[in-house]
Design a protein around this motif. Structure first.
Motif, PDB file in Angstrom:
ATOM      1  N   CYS A  30       0.833  -1.208   0.000  1.00 54.88           N
ATOM      2  CA  CYS A  30       0.000   0.000   0.000  1.00 54.88           C
ATOM      3  C   CYS A  30       0.859   1.247   0.000  1.00 54.88           C
ATOM      4  N   GLY A  31       2.042   1.167  -0.562  1.00 57.31           N
ATOM      5  CA  GLY A  31       2.956   2.293  -0.549  1.00 57.31           C
ATOM      6  C   GLY A  31       2.685   3.283  -1.661  1.00 57.31           C
ATOM      7  N   ARG A  90       2.615  -9.413   5.768  1.00 52.58           N
ATOM      8  CA  ARG A  90       3.457  -8.258   5.462  1.00 52.58           C
ATOM      9  C   ARG A  90       2.552  -7.111   5.011  1.00 52.58           C
ATOM     10  N   LEU A  91       2.726  -5.945   5.657  1.00 51.64           N
ATOM     11  CA  LEU A  91       1.939  -4.767   5.315  1.00 51.64           C
ATOM     12  C   LEU A  91       2.897  -3.614   5.042  1.00 51.64           C
ATOM     13  N   ILE A  92       2.912  -3.140   3.809  1.00 53.48           N
ATOM     14  CA  ILE A  92       3.826  -2.080   3.391  1.00 53.48           C
ATOM     15  C   ILE A  92       3.018  -0.795   3.201  1.00 53.48           C
ATOM     16  N   LEU A  93       3.252   0.178   4.089  1.00 57.19           N
ATOM     17  CA  LEU A  93       2.544   1.457   4.044  1.00 57.19           C
ATOM     18  C   LEU A  93       3.517   2.622   3.877  1.00 57.19           C
ATOM     19  N   LYS A  94       4.662   2.361   3.318  1.00 58.96           N
ATOM     20  CA  LYS A  94       5.681   3.407   3.195  1.00 58.96           C
ATOM     21  C   LYS A  94       5.283   4.439   2.130  1.00 58.96           C
ATOM     22  N   ASN A 147       3.543   7.272   2.314  1.00 57.25           N
ATOM     23  CA  ASN A 147       2.197   7.813   2.336  1.00 57.25           C
ATOM     24  C   ASN A 147       2.202   9.119   3.117  1.00 57.25           C
ATOM     25  N   LEU A 148       1.028   9.548   3.574  1.00 53.91           N
ATOM     26  CA  LEU A 148       0.903  10.818   4.290  1.00 53.91           C
ATOM     27  C   LEU A 148       0.342  10.606   5.691  1.00 53.91           C
TER      28      LEU A 148
END
Length: 257
Positions: free
Chosen positions: A54-55, A72-76, A78-79
């Motif tokens: 979700c980057g 694995r959760l990728i949230l890099k 973002n705001l």
């Protein structure tokens, strides 16, 4: 006036009280409340685990409807500015969480609730975090990337560090950008080194001791002033009483001459 000054000195200064940082969470924009299944990529993962990428989606909030099979959760990139409590509480299998390159400055207590038994790696690098709160990281025994944050090393940080369960190598990446001891070379040092070699609580204790002495002095001064006032007041009352008795004696017609 002395009583007012005494109360002001007894009242603790906000800068001397070590409290957990409070988060003021702004209302989320409804247009940014996205579903993970609609916005995030889901590449194939070995072992049956689910990876959500979700980057770079300019998200201001953690997506909803996250699958509890996510490992694995990728949230890099973002705001995200803050994480409310229970942001990931349904992700019982989550092993890796990447929150790097956001604008995180506030982590509410309990934002990582439910991850203590599964999470192995947490990336919080390149955010705006300035303090480590045990109420936020309590129970997380993980490897964490905490680099590139404007950490402020003060007495509160020194006191909270021993309460953290984070991997020791993770704390070595907490480099002090600001400090309560800037003139002594503390800025630029890792927090763990600073905690070992410096007493960041010394200025707080010194200021507290001074305030205690001043408070005691003013208390005794107030007591002494009250005693002086009480003695002088009673002397004035006694003097008026004696004058009145003399006046009565001078007007007594039966008084022998």
């Amino acid at each position: 006036m002395l009583h007012l000054l005494l109360l002001l000195l007894i009242r603790p200064s906000p800068s001397l009280v070590m409290t957990s940082s409070l988060c003021v969470t702004a209302p989320w924009r409804h247009g940014n409340r996205v579903s993970a299944m609609d916005a995030c990529q889901q590449p194939e993962a070995a072992g049956g685990g689910l990876t959500l990428l979700c980057g770079g989606l300019r998200l201001t909030r953690v997506p909803v409807a996250l699958s509890n099979h996510t490992t694995r959760l990728i949230l890099k990139k973002n705001l995200l500015r803050s994480l409310p409590a229970h942001s990931f509480s349904d992700l019982f299998l989550l092993e890796e969480l990447d929150l790097s390159h956001n604008q995180l400055s506030c982590l509410e207590a309990g934002c990582f609730f439910g991850l203590a038994s599964s999470l192995r790696y947490l990336d919080l690098s390149s955010n705006q975090l300035s303090t480590l709160d045990p109420a936020v990281f309590g129970g997380l025994h993980v490897g964490a990337n905490l680099t590139h944050n404007p950490w402020h090393c003060d007495c509160s940080m020194q006191m909270s560090t021993p309460q953290l369960d984070l991997d020791t190598s993770s704390l070595e990446t907490v480099v002090c950008q600001t400090s309560d001891l800037p003139n002594l070379g503390a800025v630029g040092l890792p927090l763990v080194l600073l905690v070992e070699d410096w007493d960041l609580c010394q200025p707080v204790r010194r200021t507290t001791d001074v305030l205690t002495l001043v408070t005691m002095f003013l208390w005794f001064l107030t007591l002494f002033s009250y005693l002086i006032y009480y003695i002088r007041y009673n002397q004035a009352v006694a003097r008026r009483h004696l004058d009145y008795l003399k006046f009565l004696e001078s007007r007594d017609p039966f008084r022998p001459t």
